[in-house]
Each structure stands twice: as structure tokens, then as C-alpha cells.
Design a protein around this motif. Sequence first.
Motif, PDB file in Angstrom:
ATOM      1  N   UNK A  70     -13.455 -10.921  -1.343  1.00  8.68           N
ATOM      2  CA  UNK A  70     -13.474 -12.351  -1.624  1.00  8.68           C
ATOM      3  C   UNK A  70     -14.620 -13.014  -0.861  1.00  8.68           C
ATOM      4  N   UNK A  71     -14.881 -12.541   0.351  1.00 11.10           N
ATOM      5  CA  UNK A  71     -16.016 -13.056   1.134  1.00 11.10           C
ATOM      6  C   UNK A  71     -17.337 -12.701   0.452  1.00 11.10           C
ATOM      7  N   UNK A  72     -17.316 -11.633  -0.330  1.00  8.93           N
ATOM      8  CA  UNK A  72     -18.508 -11.237  -1.085  1.00  8.93           C
ATOM      9  C   UNK A  72     -18.660 -12.081  -2.354  1.00  8.93           C
ATOM     10  N   UNK A  73     -17.751 -13.012  -2.566  1.00 13.40           N
ATOM     11  CA  UNK A  73     -17.859 -13.928  -3.695  1.00 13.40           C
ATOM     12  C   UNK A  73     -17.068 -13.512  -4.917  1.00 13.40           C
ATOM     13  N   UNK A  74     -16.309 -12.435  -4.780  1.00 14.83           N
ATOM     14  CA  UNK A  74     -15.576 -11.919  -5.931  1.00 14.83           C
ATOM     15  C   UNK A  74     -14.256 -12.627  -6.175  1.00 14.83           C
ATOM     16  N   UNK A  75     -13.738 -12.403  -7.377  1.00 12.63           N
ATOM     17  CA  UNK A  75     -12.372 -12.846  -7.690  1.00 12.63           C
ATOM     18  C   UNK A  75     -11.495 -11.638  -7.399  1.00 12.63           C
ATOM     19  N   UNK A  76     -10.487 -11.861  -6.550  1.00 12.49           N
ATOM     20  CA  UNK A  76      -9.807 -10.735  -5.925  1.00 12.49           C
ATOM     21  C   UNK A  76      -8.300 -10.932  -5.954  1.00 12.49           C
ATOM     22  N   UNK A  77      -7.560  -9.865  -6.234  1.00 13.49           N
ATOM     23  CA  UNK A  77      -6.106  -9.999  -6.246  1.00 13.49           C
ATOM     24  C   UNK A  77      -5.399  -8.730  -5.819  1.00 13.49           C
ATOM     25  N   UNK A  78      -4.124  -8.874  -5.485  1.00 13.42           N
ATOM     26  CA  UNK A  78      -3.311  -7.734  -5.074  1.00 13.42           C
ATOM     27  C   UNK A  78      -1.837  -8.093  -5.290  1.00 13.42           C
ATOM     28  N   UNK A  79      -0.980  -7.141  -4.969  1.00 17.33           N
ATOM     29  CA  UNK A  79       0.467  -7.366  -5.102  1.00 17.33           C
ATOM     30  C   UNK A  79       1.165  -6.620  -3.986  1.00 17.33           C
ATOM     31  N   UNK A  80       2.304  -7.155  -3.556  1.00 20.36           N
ATOM     32  CA  UNK A  80       3.087  -6.446  -2.552  1.00 20.36           C
ATOM     33  C   UNK A  80       4.511  -6.997  -2.508  1.00 20.36           C
ATOM     34  N   UNK A  81       5.303  -6.426  -1.606  1.00 18.19           N
ATOM     35  CA  UNK A  81       6.692  -6.845  -1.391  1.00 18.19           C
ATOM     36  C   UNK A  81       7.063  -6.562   0.065  1.00 18.19           C
ATOM     37  N   UNK A  82       8.048  -7.283   0.534  1.00 20.00           N
ATOM     38  CA  UNK A  82       8.771  -6.936   1.759  1.00 20.00           C
ATOM     39  C   UNK A  82       7.883  -6.490   2.926  1.00 20.00           C
ATOM     40  N   UNK A  83       8.109  -5.248   3.386  1.00 27.60           N
ATOM     41  CA  UNK A  83       7.385  -4.722   4.553  1.00 27.60           C
ATOM     42  C   UNK A  83       5.885  -4.671   4.301  1.00 27.60           C
ATOM     43  N   UNK A  84       5.508  -4.546   3.054  1.00 20.76           N
ATOM     44  CA  UNK A  84       4.084  -4.560   2.713  1.00 20.76           C
ATOM     45  C   UNK A  84       3.465  -5.898   3.073  1.00 20.76           C
ATOM     46  N   UNK A  85       4.206  -6.958   2.777  1.00 20.99           N
ATOM     47  CA  UNK A  85       3.725  -8.293   3.130  1.00 20.99           C
ATOM     48  C   UNK A  85       3.719  -8.442   4.650  1.00 20.99           C
ATOM     49  N   UNK A  86       4.749  -7.876   5.277  1.00 19.71           N
ATOM     50  CA  UNK A  86       4.822  -7.954   6.739  1.00 19.71           C
ATOM     51  C   UNK A  86       3.636  -7.242   7.379  1.00 19.71           C
ATOM     52  N   UNK A  87       3.235  -6.126   6.806  1.00 19.46           N
ATOM     53  CA  UNK A  87       2.092  -5.389   7.364  1.00 19.46           C
ATOM     54  C   UNK A  87       0.778  -6.157   7.156  1.00 19.46           C
ATOM     55  N   UNK A  88       0.764  -7.028   6.164  1.00 18.61           N
ATOM     56  CA  UNK A  88      -0.431  -7.844   5.910  1.00 18.61           C
ATOM     57  C   UNK A  88      -0.531  -9.059   6.829  1.00 18.61           C
ATOM     58  N   UNK A  89       0.537  -9.319   7.545  1.00 22.83           N
ATOM     59  CA  UNK A  89       0.712 -10.597   8.253  1.00 22.83           C
ATOM     60  C   UNK A  89      -0.551 -11.110   8.925  1.00 22.83           C
ATOM     61  N   UNK A  90      -1.113 -10.242   9.792  1.00 16.83           N
ATOM     62  CA  UNK A  90      -2.303 -10.632  10.550  1.00 16.83           C
ATOM     63  C   UNK A  90      -3.412 -11.082   9.608  1.00 16.83           C
ATOM     64  N   UNK A  91      -3.568 -10.344   8.513  1.00 17.97           N
ATOM     65  CA  UNK A  91      -4.678 -10.610   7.607  1.00 17.97           C
ATOM     66  C   UNK A  91      -4.410 -11.822   6.710  1.00 17.97           C
ATOM     67  N   UNK A  92      -3.120 -12.159   6.508  1.00 24.12           N
ATOM     68  CA  UNK A  92      -2.794 -13.353   5.715  1.00 24.12           C
ATOM     69  C   UNK A  92      -3.417 -14.582   6.363  1.00 24.12           C
ATOM     70  N   UNK A  93      -3.230 -14.686   7.664  1.00 30.34           N
ATOM     71  CA  UNK A  93      -3.758 -15.841   8.398  1.00 30.34           C
ATOM     72  C   UNK A  93      -5.279 -15.854   8.345  1.00 30.34           C
ATOM     73  N   UNK A  94      -5.881 -14.669   8.391  1.00 29.65           N
ATOM     74  CA  UNK A  94      -7.349 -14.583   8.394  1.00 29.65           C
ATOM     75  C   UNK A  94      -7.897 -14.945   7.016  1.00 29.65           C
ATOM     76  N   UNK A  95      -7.229 -14.504   5.963  1.00 35.28           N
ATOM     77  CA  UNK A  95      -7.651 -14.877   4.604  1.00 35.28           C
ATOM     78  C   UNK A  95      -7.602 -16.396   4.442  1.00 35.28           C
TER      79      UNK A  95
END
Lengths: 391, 314
Positions: A70-95
Motif C-alpha cells: 500500500x505504501x508502494x501506491x497499490x490497492x491492497x487487501x487481505x482477509x483474516x479471523x480471530x487469532x490471525x487478527x490478533x497476530x496482526x495487532x501491531x501492524x494494524x496500528x502501523x497501517x
Amino acid sequence: MAKRVSLSGNEAVAYAMRQINPDVVAAFPITPSTEVPQYFSQFVANGQVTSEFVAVESEHSAMSACIGASAAGGRVMTATSSCGLALMWEMLYIAASSRLPVVLAVVNRALSGPINIHNDHSDSMGARDSGWIQIYGENAQEAYDNFIQAIRIGEHPDVQLPVMVCYDGFITSHAVENLEMCEDAEVKAFVGERVAPYSLLGENPVAMGPLDLPPHYFEHKRQQAEAMRNAKKVILEVAAEFEKLTGRKYGLFEEYKMEDAEAAMVIINSTAGTAKKVVDKMRAEGKKVGLIKIRSFRPFPAEELVAALKNVKAVAVMDKVDGFTGVAAPLHNEVRSALYGAAEGKIVPGYIYGLGGRDVTVNDIESVYNDLFKAIETGKYEVYNYLGVRE
Amino acid sequence: MPNLKELSKKPARLTGGHRMCAGCGAPMVVNWVLKALKEEDKAVTCSATGCLEVSTCLYPYTAWKDSFIHSAFENAAATISGVEACYVAMKRNGKIDDTYKFIAFGGDGGTYDIGLQSLSGAMERGHDMVYVCYDNGAYMNTGIQRSSATPKGADTTTSPAGKVIPGKTQTRKDLTEIIAAHNIPYVAQTVPAIPGTKYMFDLYNKAEKAIYTKGAAFLNVLTPCPRGWRCDTSTELDLIKAAVDTCFWPIYEVENGVYKLNYKPAEKKPITEWLKPQGRFRHLFKPENEHLIAEIQAEVDRRWEALLHLCGEK
């Protein structure tokens, strides 16, 4: 011309992804969201999209790769659930703080522990303060529609924030429903091309993710908060445009038979379907009941909700998550906070229901409305309630 | 053989004015790596959280002349892999014309330890990128805590030399070998450019090969940290020479699975030549710790012999 199709919620979202044809999808499998990247990687393998699919080794890397893309200017997407979202936690705030409009399908599932694969909202509710816009949907149609609208909301110049499109695990993700799908060309025209204000691959070099010390950090967080406020208006603008295209109307929340309601319920996601059934039945019995289904939880439509609840005497706030505050679960907290000073004497109990995929029946919902009528009559009620748990 | 005079004329792509410590090896490594880029090629650089990141990119300044991104500590490889994936998609779809190269930097903490999973994933997926580890053998940014790259016996703030435990008790992880086991096109171990040595251009040559080899490439560079090593900034490069001459840090590469020793010391020096000048190993020279030096020597010998076999030198 729209076409009617029978799809599961995950299929519908994956089809939306295909129609959007993003630059990058980076994802890691986790039940019940796994099908989304699975279907999408098939679209890549069949040449139905021109996207790069990055099969990362974890959700942390999924969100990290999404941030890079996304920082490269792209349109970007993903999907997750539960612990997957929890593992993303740090990066959610950074995004969010990097103002990158990544779109994430959150297929709601109970957060461990104990480990449980079924639906509740503990995953996305845990991420409610990460700076992401959160849009919730009742069924496959709404998941599909919300996903397409999320692109425009997140990428709007006044917003530039990532968006979670949340829908219930299994109930919505796996059940096959009839829905209306837009034509590929319609979606393409609706989402357009992403115009990133800054890009790592742009004309001039840029630096992203700097160390931000006390002289500037606070201002950046303030700008981020402003973007979230702006999102409210943008959500409505995008919804209006989407309605023109499809005839399907969306707002910050849906009001169901609220005109003269005395007892109401505020609820999120698929259980709203069950509750609407109960509202119909009780209305047929002459009882003045209504329902509000939250669509935008972040930003939270506080003033609009106060206006919508102006005439009700009692409102039950339904949380499919326990916030462990000892006071109230997340939605209950938000609604009570919104009503503070604007709802003298209003009865506002909260109900925690359906944790870990516990079934919620029409009888359960009816019992909540009956509690409200009893409270209106006697003035007595419990503020903090559990629905359908063995005590 | 590169021409030093010509190379010195190439503008540095990491500018001066950054805030790394005097004598820090990391900016030297970065600049020599970036020198290997063709001037006409653009690059996106990335850094894990660490000394390099917090000292080169403080809002509203940046020392990086190319586009730069930092996102977190453990994910420089995943982050740059996302940038690269986006470039691939955009290039394919005709949205971009320029040629870009993708280079991530991380210290040993962000690479050997917390970032190992992200690095392994990115290497296995084969993104066209280079990951450069500047290995100074501890978490220097947070104040010299041990990492899995810290040499045995080192006194760090989380493996302190005490009355009972004489510094770090474990030997260091061999990350270069771990990445070589990913069977990517190019993996190399090297040191900063040291004038007067036969391997002066080794880092430059390897960076060029890594950048211009299609697919994932990895460079592991032993990098001096005078604060952590407790050594003199003016003689720190002599220490790097000692690391090479004692065979503590062999200079070699693995290209498409083929090992090659790039420099073989004429005379293998005893490990004490590497240990002695560094304050972090001072306690090892107490009489009661002599056995540790013998153990460290034995481990260096064992690994060196194994490498000679891999490189077909034996």
C-alpha cells in the motif's frame, strides 16, 4: 445489469476482490476466513485477475506485506479471523497511522482462549481502537456490498485509512445465500483507480515510517483522529453513490421498525436477522418494538444514534463479546456513552450473547424485548446481563 | 575489479548528517551496498526497527536518498516483499516504467531473532530482493542485550559476566547457513570494506551480485559496534580483520547451491586475537575462565573445518 447468484459470504467477498482486481493480496489461512484467499489464489492461477498474490508465512507478515504494498501506491487487501487478527495487532496500528487504505475482510470468530473456531465478535472488537474503520454486515449481500464500498471509503482523500469489513464466521461466511452481484465493469467503474498521495514508487523518493518524537507525534495522531471523523461523511457519500448503482441503501446503521418503537435493540451483524424476525412477530402482536443494526462501528455514529433512539423508553444493547471491564461490553459502552446527557431516564441494559458460537434463538431475543417491557413497567432491571449462558 | 577512484565519485545514497554513533559500522555497510546499484536504477530501501532506522529517519528528516520504509522490528523482509509484489503487479499492468531494486537492512536482533520468520518467509517466496544483515552481535539499540548472534562468552546486559556465570553461555547461531538452506540463488557472508585487504571489494562485489541476481538474496555482514564490543573506534577495522584471520567470520558465498570460499587466511590466527582487544570478552582472560577460550577455539575450528568441506577446500 446486476445478476442474482447463490454464494457463501466468503465467495461473495472473494468475487468482489476479483471484480476490484487489486494490485496485491497478501494473506494467511485461518478458519473461517481461509476460503477468501483460497478463491482469490484460484482467480490468480486462472488469470482472471492481474494481481500479485503473496502467500505469506503468518498474519503478521500478511499485514506487513500489505503495508509495504500500500505504501508502494497499490490497492491492497487481505482477509483474516480471530487469532490471525490478533497476530496482526501491531501492524494494524502501523497501517492506520501510516494512513494506508488497506481493506481487510474480518470473518468474525471467537478469540482464543480457549480455542474456538465459531463466531463471536471478540476479534474485531479487540481491534476497535486500532485506528481502522470498521464496517459490519448482516449477510453475504452486505459483506459483498460493504467490501466494494470500503475501497472508496478508505481511499478518499479526506480519509486515507484502512478499513475492516466484518461479517460473521460460518453464519455468513459459509452459508450460501441469494444475492445480487454487480457487473464486473460496474465495480471497476465504481472503485476506479487508486490515487495515492505518496508512493515509494512515485516520481520522487519518499520516506515512510519515521521515528516520530514528541515534537510531531501528537499532531500526527490528531490528524489521524480527524480522518476518522471525516470518514462518517464519506461513508454516507459512498453509500449514496452505491445506492444509485444498485438500489441498495446503506447508512451508518440500519433502523428497522423504529418509527414509534418503545423498546429497541442495538445489535451488530448476523443476529440482526434473527432479531428482525422477532420484531415482525411482536409487531404483529401489537408490541412497539424496533431494532438498530450498527454498520459503522468505527467511526461510531453517536449523535445519529441518539437521534434515532430519541423516543424509545428502553434499549437493549447486544454484545457478542465480553469486554471484561466489569461494567459493560464494547457496544454497550459506546451506546451508553453516546446517550449520556441526552437520555434522561432511558433504560439501557446490556446483554452479552452468543460467545464462542452459542446459538441465539428467536426465543432468546424475544426474552430481551420482554425484559425491556418489564423494565418500562416496573423501573427495575439489571444493567449487565448474559443471554443464554448456564450460570 | 572495481575501480576505487570511480566508485568514490559515485554519490552516496545514504547521506551524511544521520545520527549513528561515531565509528558505527552500519552506515559504511549501507553505503557500500547502495554503491553497487547502477546509478540509473531506482531503489526502495527498508529497515527493521533498530539503530539504523531510528538514526537515519527521524521525522521530518531522512538520510535515505532513495524511497525508504520502516514499519516494525520483526518484519523488514515481509514489508519489502509487499513493496516488491506491488512493483511486480504494477510493472505487469503497465502502471510503472522505471526499474526498481528492493533492499532491506536489519541488525542481528531484527534478523537472527525476532525477524527470522519474516525473513525465512520472504526468502522462500523468492521475491526479487536483497536482505542485508548488519550483524554486530547484540541488540545494540536497546543497550547491548544478547542476541542469538552474540558470540559465546560475550558480556552483554542480559548475559552479564557475573560471579557465577561468565557471560553468554551459548554459541552463536549460524544464520548464513540457515538462509543457504533455503536454496535461494545467492547467499553470502562478508565484512565491511577494509583498505589494504584482499577482500576490500568483497562487500561491494557481493552486493552487486545480490542486487542483480534475480530472486531472493541474502548478505550477512559482520559490522563493528564500538559501544557493544567495547573497542576503540580507530582500530575497529583491525578487529574485523582479526575475525576473518581467526576464521571466526569466514568470507564465503553460496551461489545456486555452490559454496565458494572467497578468502582463506594464509595463516589461521588463534581466536584470542579476536577476543582480546574487545572489552566484552575481558573476563574470559581471567585464569578461571581459560577453559572457555579453549571451548570457543574448538567451536571455531569445528565450524571452519565444516565450511572448508562445503567449499571443496578439503
